[in-house]
Motif scaffolding. Structure first.
Motif, PDB file in Angstrom:
ATOM      1  N   PRO A   1      21.865  38.583  31.144  1.00 54.59           N
ATOM      2  CA  PRO A   1      21.795  37.233  31.708  1.00 54.59           C
ATOM      3  C   PRO A   1      23.049  36.794  32.459  1.00 54.59           C
ATOM      4  O   PRO A   1      23.006  35.814  33.184  1.00 54.59           O
ATOM      5  N   LYS A   2      24.147  37.516  32.300  1.00 54.93           N
ATOM      6  CA  LYS A   2      25.391  37.185  33.009  1.00 54.93           C
ATOM      7  C   LYS A   2      25.986  38.456  33.594  1.00 54.93           C
ATOM      8  O   LYS A   2      25.749  39.550  33.084  1.00 54.93           O
ATOM      9  N   PRO A   3      26.823  38.311  34.633  1.00 53.44           N
ATOM     10  CA  PRO A   3      27.552  39.495  35.122  1.00 53.44           C
ATOM     11  C   PRO A   3      28.568  39.947  34.068  1.00 53.44           C
ATOM     12  O   PRO A   3      28.970  39.158  33.215  1.00 53.44           O
ATOM     13  N   VAL A   4      28.956  41.198  34.133  1.00 54.55           N
ATOM     14  CA  VAL A   4      29.883  41.744  33.141  1.00 54.55           C
ATOM     15  C   VAL A   4      31.177  42.209  33.792  1.00 54.55           C
ATOM     16  O   VAL A   4      31.234  42.478  34.992  1.00 54.55           O
ATOM     17  N   CYS A   5      32.196  42.288  32.973  1.00 57.43           N
ATOM     18  CA  CYS A   5      33.498  42.819  33.362  1.00 57.43           C
ATOM     19  C   CYS A   5      33.848  43.894  32.346  1.00 57.43           C
ATOM     20  O   CYS A   5      33.892  43.627  31.145  1.00 57.43           O
ATOM     21  N   PHE A   6      34.087  45.092  32.826  1.00 56.70           N
ATOM     22  CA  PHE A   6      34.479  46.176  31.934  1.00 56.70           C
ATOM     23  C   PHE A   6      35.995  46.247  31.822  1.00 56.70           C
ATOM     24  O   PHE A   6      36.719  45.993  32.782  1.00 56.70           O
ATOM     25  N   ILE A   7      36.458  46.615  30.644  1.00 55.20           N
ATOM     26  CA  ILE A   7      37.866  46.929  30.424  1.00 55.20           C
ATOM     27  C   ILE A   7      37.957  48.444  30.475  1.00 55.20           C
ATOM     28  O   ILE A   7      37.223  49.137  29.776  1.00 55.20           O
ATOM     29  N   PHE A   8      38.827  48.944  31.330  1.00 54.85           N
ATOM     30  CA  PHE A   8      38.917  50.395  31.493  1.00 54.85           C
ATOM     31  C   PHE A   8      40.365  50.835  31.651  1.00 54.85           C
ATOM     32  O   PHE A   8      41.246  50.031  31.951  1.00 54.85           O
ATOM     33  N   LYS A   9      40.593  52.122  31.447  1.00 56.40           N
ATOM     34  CA  LYS A   9      41.953  52.643  31.549  1.00 56.40           C
ATOM     35  C   LYS A   9      42.401  52.706  33.009  1.00 56.40           C
ATOM     36  O   LYS A   9      41.639  53.062  33.908  1.00 56.40           O
TER      37      LYS A   9
END
Length: 77
Positions: free
Chosen positions: A5-13
Motif C-alpha cells: 500500500p505504500k512505496p518502500v525504501c530499502f536499507i542496503f550496503k
C-alpha cells in the motif's frame, strides 16, 4: 506497480553503489545506504535518513540477517 500500500525504501550496503549501472540506478532511487563496517555509525545513518524516507511516505525495509546465507543455514543476528 507494487502490491504494497505504500512505496518502500530499502536499507542496503554502500558497496552496492560501486557496481556500474546498477549502483547508479539505486543511488537515484534515494534509498538508505550504509557502511556495514562502521558499526554504530551505520545505525545513526539509518535513524537520520529514516525521517526523510517517512516524509516521502515510504516504509523502510531491511533484512536483519545482514548477509546472505545458504538455504537452511542459520547465522546469529
Amino acid at each position: 506497480a507494487s502490491f504494497l500500500p505504500k512505496p518502500v525504501c530499502f536499507i542496503f550496503k554502500r558497496e552496492l553503489l560501486f557496481i556500474p549501472c546498477f549502483g547508479w540506478g539505486i543511488f537515484l532511487l534515494k534509498m538508505i545506504h550504509i557502511n556495514r563496517k562502521s558499526g554504530r555509525e551505520a545505525i545513526k545513518t539509518i535513524i537520520e535518513e529514516a525521517s526523510t524516507q517517512f516524509s516521502y511516505g515510504r516504509w523502510i525495509v531491511f533484512f536483519p540477517e545482514g548477509t546472505r546465507v545458504s538455504p537452511g543455514e542459520k547465522k546469529p543476528y
